[in-house]
Scaffold this motif. Structure first.
Motif, mmCIF file in Angstrom:
data_model
loop_
_atom_site.group_PDB
_atom_site.id
_atom_site.type_symbol
_atom_site.label_atom_id
_atom_site.label_comp_id
_atom_site.label_asym_id
_atom_site.label_seq_id
_atom_site.Cartn_x
_atom_site.Cartn_y
_atom_site.Cartn_z
ATOM 1 N N PHE A 164 21.037 63.678 55.760
ATOM 2 C CA PHE A 164 21.140 64.829 54.855
ATOM 3 C C PHE A 164 19.925 65.741 55.024
ATOM 4 O O PHE A 164 20.058 66.973 55.086
ATOM 5 C CB PHE A 164 21.240 64.355 53.401
ATOM 6 N N SER A 168 19.870 69.564 56.488
ATOM 7 C CA SER A 168 19.315 70.636 55.666
ATOM 8 C C SER A 168 18.198 71.371 56.408
ATOM 9 O O SER A 168 18.161 72.610 56.429
ATOM 10 C CB SER A 168 18.775 70.071 54.357
ATOM 11 N N TRP A 182 26.399 69.960 48.096
ATOM 12 C CA TRP A 182 26.037 70.531 49.388
ATOM 13 C C TRP A 182 27.154 71.446 49.894
ATOM 14 O O TRP A 182 28.326 71.186 49.683
ATOM 15 C CB TRP A 182 25.798 69.436 50.423
#
Length: 234
Positions: A164, A168, A182
Motif C-alpha cells: 500500500f 501510494s 483508497w
C-alpha cells in the motif's frame, strides 16, 4: 590465432545415392565405377577410399567413394547430373566439418579467455534482466481476474502494508481524505493496471452489509508490479 578444420568423418557417397541423384540405373552406375577403378588401378592411383560391399553370392552390391573418386566418376556425366551430385557432396561436407579457433600463443589464449568471460558476463546480465519478467509471468499465472491489493501483496510475496505504501509513494493510489478509502490514479486506470469495483463489506445479515468502491489490481497490473518491485526492498 589458427583456425583448424575438424572433420567428423570423411565425406563419402554410395553408388546407390549417385544413381538416385542422376536418375541412372544402379547397375549402370556400378559398371561406370568398375571401369573407372580399373583404369585408376592401372595408373597406380590410391583406391583406399573406394569401399566395395558384396552380397551373399560375392557380387558387388554397392561401392562407396570419397569426394575425389566421386567427382572423377562424374566427369563422364552431363553437366546437370554432375551439378546435382556435387551440390549433394557440398551439403554433406557442411554436416561433417566444423571450424575450431585455437590460440597459437599465450597472449591469444588470454584474449580468448577474456572474450569468453565477457560473453558469460553478458549472458548473466541478460538472465538478470529477464528474471523479473519471468517471475512476473509466474505471478500472473496464479491470478484470475482482478484482485484486491491485499491479495496482490500475497501474490507478489510482500507485506500488504508495504505494498500500500509503495503504491501510494509511486502514485498508483491515493486517499481523498485522511481516513477515506483508497482510489486509483486515473493514468493507472487508463493503462489497465488498476480498476475500481463495487464490493460488499461487513458481516451478518444482508442489512448489515454495505457496498463500497474498492481499488483492484488487474492481471496486467500484477505483471507490471512484479517487474517494478522485483529486487527492491519494500
Amino acid at each position: 590465432m589458427n583456425t583448424l578444420v575438424a572433420p567428423s568423418n570423411t565425406v563419402t557417397m554410395s553408388s546407390r545415392e549417385i544413381a538416385d541423384l542422376t536418375g541412372k540405373q544402379h547397375k549402370n552406375v556400378l559398371r561406370d565405377v568398375n571401369v573407372m577403378l580399373e583404369v585408376l588401378e592401372k595408373a597406380g592411383s590410391d583406391l583406399s577410399q573406394a569401399v566395395r560391399y558384396t552380397d551373399e553370392r560375392g557380387r558387388t552390391s554397392e561401392v562407396r567413394l570419397d569426394r575425389v573418386l566421386t567427382e572423377t566418376l562424374l566427369t563422364g556425366y552431363s553437366i546437370p547430373l554432375r551439378h546435382r551430385v556435387v551440390t549433394r557432396l557440398a551439403e554433406l561436407e557442411k554436416v561433417s566439418r566444423h571450424t575450431i579457433s585455437m590460440p597459437s600463443n599465450f597472449a591469444e589464449a588470454l584474449q580468448l579467455a577474456a572474450d569468453q568471460a565477457k560473453q558469460n558476463a553478458s549472458l548473466h546480465q541478460v538472465i538478470q534482466q529477464q528474471a523479473p519478467k519471468v517471475q512476473a509471468l509466474e505471478r500472473l499465472a496464479g491470478t484470475h481476474g482482478s484482485i484486491c491489493i491485499t491479495t496482490a501483496a500475497k501474490q507478489l510475496g510482500v507485506g500488504p502494508l508495504k505494498l500500500f505504501k509503495w503504491l501510494s509513494d509511486n502514485r498508483w493510489i491515493y486517499r481523498r481524505a485522511a481516513f477515506s478509502a483508497w482510489s486509483a490514479y486515473q493514468p493507472r486506470l487508463t493503462a489497465g493496471l488498476l480498476e475500481h469495483k463495487l464490493v460488499k463489506v461487513g458481516k451478518g445479515s444482508e442489512e448489515d452489509l454495505k457496498v463500497v468502491e474498492q481499488v483492484m489490481v488487474t492481471r496486467k497490473g500484477i505483471t507490471t508490479l512484479a517487474e517494478q518491485i522485483q529486487g527492491n526492498s519494500l
